[in-house]
Design an enzyme around this catalytic site. Sequence first.
Site, short mmCIF file in Angstrom:
data_model
loop_
_atom_site.label_atom_id
_atom_site.label_comp_id
_atom_site.label_asym_id
_atom_site.label_seq_id
_atom_site.Cartn_x
_atom_site.Cartn_y
_atom_site.Cartn_z
N ASN A 7 -49.35 -7.16 42.04
CA ASN A 7 -50.11 -7.11 43.29
C ASN A 7 -51.57 -7.30 42.94
O ASN A 7 -52.21 -6.39 42.41
CB ASN A 7 -49.89 -5.74 43.98
CG ASN A 7 -50.80 -5.56 45.18
OD1 ASN A 7 -51.37 -6.53 45.69
ND2 ASN A 7 -50.93 -4.32 45.65
N LYS A 9 -54.02 -7.63 44.96
CA LYS A 9 -54.95 -7.06 45.96
C LYS A 9 -56.05 -8.09 46.25
O LYS A 9 -55.77 -9.29 46.24
CB LYS A 9 -55.53 -5.74 45.45
CG LYS A 9 -54.46 -4.79 44.92
CD LYS A 9 -54.98 -3.40 44.73
CE LYS A 9 -53.88 -2.56 44.09
NZ LYS A 9 -54.14 -1.15 44.20
N HIS A 85 -48.16 -1.55 52.26
CA HIS A 85 -48.83 -0.99 51.08
C HIS A 85 -49.74 0.15 51.54
O HIS A 85 -50.29 0.10 52.64
CB HIS A 85 -49.65 -2.08 50.38
CG HIS A 85 -50.19 -1.63 49.06
ND1 HIS A 85 -51.33 -0.87 48.96
CD2 HIS A 85 -49.75 -1.80 47.78
CE1 HIS A 85 -51.56 -0.59 47.68
NE2 HIS A 85 -50.61 -1.15 46.95
N GLU A 87 -52.66 0.89 50.95
CA GLU A 87 -54.02 0.47 51.35
C GLU A 87 -54.01 -0.15 52.75
O GLU A 87 -54.98 -0.03 53.49
CB GLU A 87 -54.59 -0.48 50.28
CG GLU A 87 -54.94 0.29 49.01
CD GLU A 87 -54.76 -0.49 47.71
OE1 GLU A 87 -54.68 -1.73 47.74
OE2 GLU A 87 -54.69 0.18 46.65
N GLU A 152 -44.43 4.12 45.82
CA GLU A 152 -45.77 4.16 45.25
C GLU A 152 -46.48 5.43 45.70
O GLU A 152 -47.06 5.47 46.80
CB GLU A 152 -46.58 2.95 45.71
CG GLU A 152 -46.07 1.62 45.22
CD GLU A 152 -47.20 0.61 45.12
OE1 GLU A 152 -47.50 0.18 44.03
OE2 GLU A 152 -47.80 0.30 46.16
N GLY A 158 -53.89 3.23 41.08
CA GLY A 158 -55.23 2.96 40.58
C GLY A 158 -55.92 4.15 39.94
O GLY A 158 -57.12 4.12 39.67
N SER A 194 -50.15 2.89 38.66
CA SER A 194 -50.68 3.07 37.30
C SER A 194 -49.69 2.73 36.20
O SER A 194 -49.63 3.41 35.17
CB SER A 194 -51.23 4.49 37.13
OG SER A 194 -52.34 4.68 37.99
C1 PEP Z 1 -50.57 -1.04 43.69
O1 PEP Z 1 -51.61 -0.90 44.32
O2 PEP Z 1 -49.59 -1.58 44.21
C2 PEP Z 1 -50.54 -0.58 42.31
C3 PEP Z 1 -49.39 -0.34 41.77
O3 PEP Z 1 -51.75 -0.43 41.68
P1 PEP Z 1 -52.04 0.07 40.18
O4 PEP Z 1 -50.97 -0.47 39.29
O5 PEP Z 1 -53.40 -0.48 39.86
O6 PEP Z 1 -52.01 1.58 40.23
#
Ligand code: PEP
Length: 233
Positions: A7, A9, A85, A87, A152, A158, A194
């Site tokens: 992803n 973003k 997602h 966000e 998630e 993040g 992460s």
């Molecule tokens: C995400 O936002 O889908 C995600 C998994 O981000 P990160 O791996 O940076 O935590």
Amino acid sequence: MKYVIGNWKMNGNMAEKDSLLKSLKNVRTDNKVVICLPFTLLCGNTFGITIGAQDISEHTNGAYTGDISGAMLIESDVKYVLVGHSERRFYHHETNDIVKAKATAAIQNKIIPIICVGETADEKNAGRTMSVVKKMVLESVPKSGNYIIAYEPRWAIGKGVTPSANEITAVHETIFKTLRGIKKENTPVIYGGSVDAGNAGTIANLPHVDGLLIGRASLKSDTLLPIIKTIKE
Ligand code: PEP
């Protein structure tokens, strides 16, 4: 086969996209690799790599300034789309109803939606992870069609922290049982938050984990390729 879904973003440009997709082309793996790109990077050469989008309109067409329909995504050869997602849920106030409508629109256009669910830190600390995740799954999935669920935890995205292996297993088992309750037990359930080369192999091989959703580490080949290679099919 495990899913390895990136992803991007709101990051990257055409040159960086070309560079990553070209590097993926030479990786021999049985895993299903998909890179979910910003809308502007969905056109152009994909070098044979499967690409996904990060959002889809629930509408077919019309006066929805700034939105992108499923038919438009198909023109760019998009095969997967992230919906709900955290966000999008947070910054764009997307509810389970909206997420469900977007997932339905994706399926109608033969695009596989990756429906994201996950609890906040407050919900986790209140011991509500399982009930929150179960409700999000049941209210966000379309009536019919195939989809992927991405677990998630919002507090892990993040942040450089992940749930323990036991916590991930427990939530994925809850999602599996929830899906079994609606006769969708064959739905892939992937983990995101992460993930890096150090934890990817362990997480991807936990029970009921069918793959990974990767944010930051999917942006560059030197962080993504080791993840793909570390996952045993
Ligand atoms: C995400 O936002 O889908 C995600 C998994 O981000 P990160 O791996 O940076 O935590």
